[in-house]
Design an enzyme around this catalytic site. Structure first.
Site, short mmCIF file in Angstrom:
data_model
loop_
_atom_site.label_atom_id
_atom_site.label_comp_id
_atom_site.label_asym_id
_atom_site.label_seq_id
_atom_site.Cartn_x
_atom_site.Cartn_y
_atom_site.Cartn_z
N HIS A 7 -7.15 -4.81 10.30
CA HIS A 7 -6.91 -4.52 8.88
C HIS A 7 -5.61 -5.16 8.40
O HIS A 7 -4.66 -5.33 9.16
CB HIS A 7 -6.95 -3.01 8.58
CG HIS A 7 -5.82 -2.20 9.12
ND1 HIS A 7 -5.99 -1.17 10.01
CD2 HIS A 7 -4.47 -2.25 8.89
CE1 HIS A 7 -4.82 -0.63 10.29
NE2 HIS A 7 -3.88 -1.27 9.62
N ASP A 26 0.81 -1.22 0.00
CA ASP A 26 0.00 0.00 0.00
C ASP A 26 0.85 1.27 0.00
O ASP A 26 2.07 1.23 0.20
CB ASP A 26 -0.94 0.00 1.21
CG ASP A 26 -0.28 -0.50 2.50
OD1 ASP A 26 0.97 -0.51 2.57
OD2 ASP A 26 -1.00 -0.86 3.43
N ASP A 58 -7.50 -3.14 14.60
CA ASP A 58 -8.88 -3.45 14.19
C ASP A 58 -8.93 -4.60 13.18
O ASP A 58 -9.96 -4.85 12.58
CB ASP A 58 -9.54 -2.20 13.59
CG ASP A 58 -8.77 -1.67 12.37
OD1 ASP A 58 -7.75 -2.28 11.97
OD2 ASP A 58 -9.19 -0.62 11.82
N GLU A 60 -9.58 -1.74 5.57
CA GLU A 60 -10.19 -1.48 6.87
C GLU A 60 -11.42 -2.37 7.05
O GLU A 60 -11.91 -2.97 6.09
CB GLU A 60 -10.60 0.00 6.94
CG GLU A 60 -9.43 0.98 6.82
CD GLU A 60 -8.61 1.10 8.10
OE1 GLU A 60 -8.58 0.15 8.91
OE2 GLU A 60 -7.99 2.17 8.30
C1 F6R Z 1 1.42 -1.42 6.13
C2 F6R Z 1 0.19 -2.15 6.32
C3 F6R Z 1 -0.62 -2.11 7.57
C4 F6R Z 1 0.21 -2.36 8.83
C5 F6R Z 1 -0.67 -2.25 10.07
C6 F6R Z 1 0.12 -2.47 11.35
O1 F6R Z 1 1.96 -1.69 4.83
O2 F6R Z 1 -0.19 -2.79 5.41
O3 F6R Z 1 -1.64 -3.06 7.49
O4 F6R Z 1 0.78 -3.63 8.75
O5 F6R Z 1 -1.26 -0.99 10.11
O6 F6R Z 1 1.01 -1.41 11.51
P1 F6R Z 1 2.19 -1.48 12.60
O7 F6R Z 1 3.09 -2.56 12.13
O8 F6R Z 1 2.85 -0.14 12.51
O9 F6R Z 1 1.54 -1.78 13.90
#
Ligand code: F6R
Length: 260
Positions: free
Chosen positions: A138, A67, A136, A143
């Site tokens: 995702h 992403d 959450d 989301e």
């Molecule tokens: C980032 C991504 C997100 C993160 C998620 C957890 O490329 O795809 O899904 O993996 O937001 O973020 P952290 O690792 O910062 O807790």
């Protein structure tokens, strides 16, 4: 779904890096799916070390990131382009023409998303995708309530995700509202998936992912439908699992040929 519980973040990360390096040694032109955020950072550090000290070769791999924020240029310190060069690409021999990250500055987002899907297909599909998980549930920036069949597209970040990611930006208001993300269907097409999570703040999500019902309200639960998904977690993230002892027993008694 395989669940492996480790004592700490460092052990999870070196195991995850070993899954990648084992694949790269077996298939030097592997297609690798990368994630950003805090979670995979120690794994990338371990990959850098293996490149320097153990000649881990990135010369023929192709990479696809999950992403990117809409509106952030590649040289913006908060863009996922910038992140990937900083944590990995600047330090290994990956070819820049084989790096793929969604273009957050695109003037034609639907065409960019369509093209991203086509590039993944043209590369032969993703062999191994690493994922973090949001509190959450995702994955990528899919989301809650994202279609479990979705493809690469624009999404609107939830307030919770923007608050979680404000730590990188300084203020919530500076966190972009939109992103381009691989869809859940895109992610599920990867031949193998490893999901990493650390700490108690991820424990609820991990309980749902591993033991909860499959639901678009917690997108990562879809991994229960993947034939080769591994959840690599530390004790904190595992703390709310009901069958924790069983997962440990399975791991302790794995036949040698199944070990990485
Ligand atoms: C980032 C991504 C997100 C993160 C998620 C957890 O490329 O795809 O899904 O993996 O937001 O973020 P952290 O690792 O910062 O807790």
């Amino acid at each position: 779904m395989e669940v492996l519980i480790f004592d700490n973040e460092a052990d999870v990360s070196s195991y995850a890096a070993r899954i990648f390096s084992k694949l790269m040694r077996r298939k030097p032109d592997a297609v690798l799916g990368f994630a950003t955020g805090s979670t995979p950072e120690p794994m990338y550090a371990e990959m850098r070390r293996q490149h320097t000290e153990e000649s881990l070769d990135f010369g023929r791999v192709t990479t696809f990131n999950l992403d990117e924020y809409v509106g952030l240029a590649a040289d913006d310190r908060n863009s996922y382009h910038y992140y990937m060069w900083k944590v990995l690409f600047d330090h290994v021999n990956v070819r820049s023409d084989r790096i793929n990250i969604p273009d957050g500055m695109s003037n034609d987002v639907p065409a960019t998303c369509d093209d991203y899907e086509k590039r993944i297909q043209a590369a032969g599909g993703i062999d191994l995708q690493v994922l973090g998980v949001g509190g959450d549930g995702h994955i990528g920036f899919n989301e809650p309530t994202s279609s479990l069949a979705s493809r690469t597209r624009i999404r609107t970040l939830t307030q919770k995700t923007r608050e979680d990611n404000a730590r990188f930006f300084g203020a919530v208001s500076d966190v972009p509202r939109h992103c381009i993300t691989m869809g859940i269907g895109t992610i599920m097409d990867a031949r193998e998936i490893v999901l990493l999570a650390f700490g108690e703040r991820k424990a609820n999500a991990i309980r749902q992912v591993v033991e909860g019902p499959i639901s678009a309200m917690c997108p990562a639960t879809v991994l229960q439908l993947h034939a080769k998904a591994t959840v690599l977690i530390d004790k904190g993230a595992a703390s709310r699992l009901r069958l924790k002892e069983y997962y440990k027993e399975v791991a302790a008694n794995k036949p040698d040929w199944q070990r990485v």
